[in-house]
Design a protein around this motif. Structure first.
Motif, PDB file in Angstrom:
ATOM      1  N   ILE A 211       0.859  -1.186   0.000  1.00  0.00           N
ATOM      2  CA  ILE A 211       0.000   0.000   0.000  1.00  0.00           C
ATOM      3  C   ILE A 211       0.891   1.230   0.000  1.00  0.00           C
ATOM      4  CG2 ILE A 211      -1.777   1.319   1.218  1.00  0.00           C
ATOM      5  CD1 ILE A 211      -2.600  -1.333   2.579  1.00  0.00           C
ATOM      6  N   ARG A 212       0.796   2.033  -1.048  1.00  0.00           N
ATOM      7  CA  ARG A 212       1.524   3.296  -1.092  1.00  0.00           C
ATOM      8  C   ARG A 212       0.635   4.412  -0.542  1.00  0.00           C
ATOM      9  NH1 ARG A 212       2.014   5.313  -5.667  1.00  0.00           N
ATOM     10  NH2 ARG A 212       0.614   3.976  -6.874  1.00  0.00           N
ATOM     11  N   ALA A 213       1.239   5.391   0.123  1.00  0.00           N
ATOM     12  CA  ALA A 213       0.479   6.526   0.653  1.00  0.00           C
ATOM     13  C   ALA A 213       1.247   7.813   0.377  1.00  0.00           C
ATOM     14  CB  ALA A 213       0.242   6.367   2.153  1.00  0.00           C
ATOM     15  N   ASN A 214       0.583   8.753  -0.245  1.00  0.00           N
ATOM     16  CA  ASN A 214       1.204  10.029  -0.617  1.00  0.00           C
ATOM     17  C   ASN A 214       0.222  11.170  -0.403  1.00  0.00           C
ATOM     18  OD1 ASN A 214       3.842   9.123  -2.061  1.00  0.00           O
ATOM     19  ND2 ASN A 214       2.267   7.848  -3.001  1.00  0.00           N
ATOM     20  N   THR A 215       0.760  12.361  -0.337  1.00  0.00           N
ATOM     21  CA  THR A 215      -0.080  13.553  -0.250  1.00  0.00           C
ATOM     22  C   THR A 215       0.136  14.459  -1.447  1.00  0.00           C
ATOM     23  OG1 THR A 215       1.600  14.600   1.139  1.00  0.00           O
ATOM     24  CG2 THR A 215      -0.332  13.703   2.260  1.00  0.00           C
TER      25      THR A 215
END
Length: 237
Positions: free
Chosen positions: A164-168
């Motif tokens: 799971i990648r998470a970015n803003t």
């Protein structure tokens, strides 16, 4: 662009208007199946600060589709007031509507994101997480968006073992129905914003949607824990 998200299931909160609507439209154009969530005017109506309601909705989505490949937390609300005018109730309401509104859907979606095998979470911080805009009474908003920025770095770490990648994305001032009300209330605001920008224009939801599309796609498979500023250069001075 038609096939960039082909076969992917995307859930977009705050999808009835503004940035969320722009993201949902771009994702559909790119071939994703999009589930839109908002208080009204979307595929599913939900108060995303209601723990039980969020859990029930994402359980329903998980059962219907078996997985979530992309989660875009675009829903948010803030009370704008100077510190001497802001009530504690409005402070708490803003933080709940900037932070809880990201935490609760992400937690509820987590097992379905894990089931994807290659999932992407996209959250929205803000240029206000980096600097104050002169003349803007955005104390609680700045605090909330700074929290989203920090939260997403932690999500990137926790999500990595599960693919799971998470970015803003940190937008500057974007023209939406909500921000147009601020422009109408303060005729000097647009000039103040443009004076802070390197590019002498205001952003549109499509500008943000194109970055979200890339982060959601397999093209960004090596990108996590990152923040992309889309603000006309306002934070680059």
């Amino acid at each position: 662009m038609v096939d960039r998200l082909a076969g992917k299931l995307a859930v977009v909160t705050g999808a009835a208007t503004g940035i969320g609507a722009g993201v949902a439209e771009a994702f559909r154009e790119a071939g994703a199946q999009v589930v839109r969530i908002d208080l009204a005017g979307a595929d599913h109506a939900c108060n995303l600060t209601d723990e039980a309601a969020v859990a029930a909705l994402f359980e329903q989505i998980g059962k219907a589709y078996g997985r979530i490949d992309i989660l875009v937390n675009a829903a948010a609300f803030a009370v704008f007031a100077w510190i001497e005018d802001m009530s504690y109730a409005d402070w708490k309401r803003t933080l709940a509507s900037e932070l809880d509104i990201v935490f609760l859907p992400t937690r509820a979606a987590w097992p379905h994101l894990r089931a994807s095998g290659a999932a992407s979470v996209i959250n929205f911080a803000s240029a206000n997480a980096y600097h104050a805009l002169p003349g803007s009474a955005a104390l609680a908003h700045c605090a909330g968006k700074g929290g989203v920025l920090a939260m997403t770095r932690q999500l990137a770490m926790e999500g990595a073992p599960h693919a799971i990648r998470a970015n803003t994305i940190s937008p500057g001032f974007i023209r939406t129905a909500a921000t147009d009300r601020h422009l109408a209330a303060d005729p000097t605001l647009a000039a103040k914003i443009i004076a802070k920008n390197m590019l002498p224009i205001l952003g549109e939801p499509r500008d943000i949607a194109m970055a979200a599309l890339w982060l959601a796609s397999n093209e960004a498979r090596y990108v996590t824990g990152a923040d992309i500023s889309i603000d006309g250069g306002a934070t680059a001075w």
